[in-house]
Write a protein that holds these residues in place. Structure first.
Motif, PDB file in Angstrom:
ATOM      1  N   UNK A  93      27.047  87.605 -55.489  1.00 14.45           N
ATOM      2  CA  UNK A  93      28.134  86.901 -54.742  1.00 14.45           C
ATOM      3  C   UNK A  93      29.120  86.262 -55.861  1.00 14.45           C
ATOM      4  N   UNK A  94      30.314  86.107 -55.304  1.00 14.31           N
ATOM      5  CA  UNK A  94      31.330  85.161 -56.056  1.00 14.31           C
ATOM      6  C   UNK A  94      31.122  83.959 -56.493  1.00 14.31           C
ATOM      7  N   UNK A  95      30.196  83.255 -55.442  1.00 15.76           N
ATOM      8  CA  UNK A  95      29.648  81.952 -55.336  1.00 15.76           C
ATOM      9  C   UNK A  95      28.809  81.673 -56.734  1.00 15.76           C
ATOM     10  N   UNK A  96      28.070  82.755 -57.048  1.00 15.00           N
ATOM     11  CA  UNK A  96      27.319  82.583 -58.414  1.00 15.00           C
ATOM     12  C   UNK A  96      28.296  82.097 -59.606  1.00 15.00           C
ATOM     13  N   UNK A  97      29.355  82.428 -59.652  1.00 18.98           N
ATOM     14  CA  UNK A  97      30.303  81.837 -60.820  1.00 18.98           C
ATOM     15  C   UNK A  97      31.301  80.866 -60.474  1.00 18.98           C
ATOM     16  N   UNK A  98      31.575  81.066 -59.120  1.00 15.40           N
ATOM     17  CA  UNK A  98      32.455  79.907 -58.691  1.00 15.40           C
ATOM     18  C   UNK A  98      31.733  79.027 -57.543  1.00 15.40           C
ATOM     19  N   UNK A  99      31.017  78.073 -57.814  1.00 16.67           N
ATOM     20  CA  UNK A  99      30.544  77.471 -56.874  1.00 16.67           C
ATOM     21  C   UNK A  99      31.183  76.603 -55.891  1.00 16.67           C
ATOM     22  N   UNK A 100      32.419  76.443 -56.177  1.00 16.12           N
ATOM     23  CA  UNK A 100      33.490  75.840 -55.356  1.00 16.12           C
ATOM     24  C   UNK A 100      34.139  76.861 -54.572  1.00 16.12           C
TER      25      UNK A 100
END
Length: 458
Positions: free
Chosen positions: A98-105
């Protein structure tokens, strides 16, 4: 007049192309009223032809050469994919994470957004919408611009379930550029410059633009009712990953050769050959019978596998096509939108494959818009119909030339947009008018409202 260091014509292939192609392009520049154009051609993994035509600006009249830098628009996106594949090879990024793995915001106004993966964004199946306003008129130049943009998306909603289908999203590529920055610890622009552009023989190319227009850069032009030099410029650092590569015909040939040799530039491997099996693997069905890999559009042309990407932003239109099995590539750059760059590129590919290129007919709107400006709507409608009936093989009547309506919208030229809208409603089939309405509706603003009203009045 060109001097030898401003163009390349190499070997028998280059000589043959120069004899046929150069007069053809000179005619197209004149008949289509284009300011400037640059073309680069690779055959057998070497540059056989690179040349400029016309001028960088209709105001300065300085000639275009093979080293003149153009805004590349969406041709920027495969550089994002290449950078991410480099990070995949290093074990720093996983395509199905998931993209949130690298961009938690990273957050949209949709609970499903948490599952969007890197691969889905790269292949335009994330369900994310497109950018509505690039704010070319309010450019941001600082290093924090890209992350601020990603953090500003919390009110955006998904169009559909991630992975469900194809929908082109520039917004998704801004997020991917931010992933590159966060994982590498560098700015997106700096990472690509150090790890792709410089190692691939593209030292003059950059995703950055200074506040002023440098000397060897092409100036943007738009056609609304006539071709004019645009005093703005399509640059905003927060939209760098999707749009702001600047390059030239010569260095785009170097980029082509790097890809045709599966990541190798003069003995330096910037990407593993096996990564191309992923980049050029179909991941989704796109429009026009093509498929999309990771950023690249995949198809066939005259039986040959094609890998390509085009681009268009206010003031510029570009096309880049590779035939991997033939070790051939074509890049066409123009400092005007709309411009027949794809038609030109395919004519060059025809020549490379031994076919006679189709005639490149001038847009019918060129004389019709002049009549619209000087004599009014009824005279313009009569001229369009006369050309269609009396000269059907002498002009291009395709819908793509009405990109002028979108430029009127983007530049807030309401009066000109309304005039073109009235014309469209009178001369185009109902389904084409509906398609234009649907496309315009995706970009709500004052000018859009006025143009849509003008279309519906007729």
């Amino acid at each position: 007049m060109d001097t030898p260091n401003e163009y390349i014509i190499k070997g028998e292939m280059g000589e043959n192309l120069d004899g046929v192609l150069s007069p053809l392009i000179q005619n197209v520049v004149k008949s289509h009223e284009l300011p400037g154009l640059a073309i680069g051609i690779v055959a057998g993994s070497e540059i056989v032809y690179a040349r400029g035509f016309g001028v960088k600006s209709i105001e300065t009249r300085e000639p275009v050469s093979m080293t003149t830098l153009f805004h590349m628009a969406s041709i920027s996106k495969p550089f994002v994919a290449t950078a991410l594949m480099q990070l995949v090879e290093r074990g720093q990024v996983q395509l199905d994470a998931p993209i949130m793995t690298y961009l938690p915001y990273f957050k949209l106004d949709d609970s499903r957004s948490g599952g969007i993966t890197v691969r889905q964004m790269l292949s335009h199946v994330s369900g994310m919408p497109d950018v509505e306003d690039y704010e070319w008129d309010k450019p941001q130049y600082d290093e924090g611009a890209l992350e601020r943009y990603v953090r500003s998306l919390s009110s955006k909603k998904l169009l559909f379930e991630p992975g469900e289908k194809f929908a082109y999203s520039n917004m998704a590529f801004e997020c991917l550029g931010n992933v590159i920055a966060q994982v590498s610890g560098m700015t997106f622009d700096d990472y690509v410059k150090r790890n792709i552009l410089d190692p691939a023989g593209m030292a003059a190319s950059s995703f950055l633009k200074p506040a002023y227009l440098p000397e060897n850069w092409a100036a943007p032009h738009v056609r609304v009712l006539a071709c004019v030099a645009w005093q703005g410029y399509p640059y905003n650092r927060r939209h760098g990953p999707s749009s702001t590569l600047h390059s030239n015909a010569l260095e785009m040939c170097n980029w082509a050769m790097t890809n045709l040799e599966r990541g190798n530039w003069r003995g330096r491997q910037i990407l593993s050959p096996s990564s191309y099996d992923i980049l050029w693997k179909p991941h989704a069905k796109a429009s026009g019978g093509k498929q999309v890999g990771l950023s690249w559009f995949l198809g066939e042309y005259r039986g040959e596998k094609s890998v390509e990407h085009g681009g268009g932003d206010t003031g510029f239109e570009t096309q880049f096509i590779m035939l991997p099995d033939k070790k051939a590539a074509v890049v066409v750059l123009c400092n005007l939108i709309p411009a027949p760059v794809e038609e030109i590129a395919r004519s060059v590919v025809d020549l490379l494959l031994g076919y006679e290129p189709a005639p490149m007919l001038p847009y019918a709107i060129l004389p019709v818009y002049k009549t619209l400006s000087e004599q009014g709507l009824d005279a313009a409608v009569a001229q369009w119909n006369s050309l269609r009936l009396g000269h059907p093989d002498e002009y291009n009547f395709g819908l793509d030339q009405f990109q002028t309506l979108f430029e009127a919208m983007r530049l807030d030229k309401v009066q000109e947009g309304e005039s073109i809208a009235h014309l469209c409603a009178r001369i185009l089939p109902e389904h084409d008018v509906k398609a234009i309405e649907d496309d315009l509706s995706r970009y709500p603003c004052r000018a859009t409202t006025a143009i849509l009203r003008a279309i519906r009045e007729h």
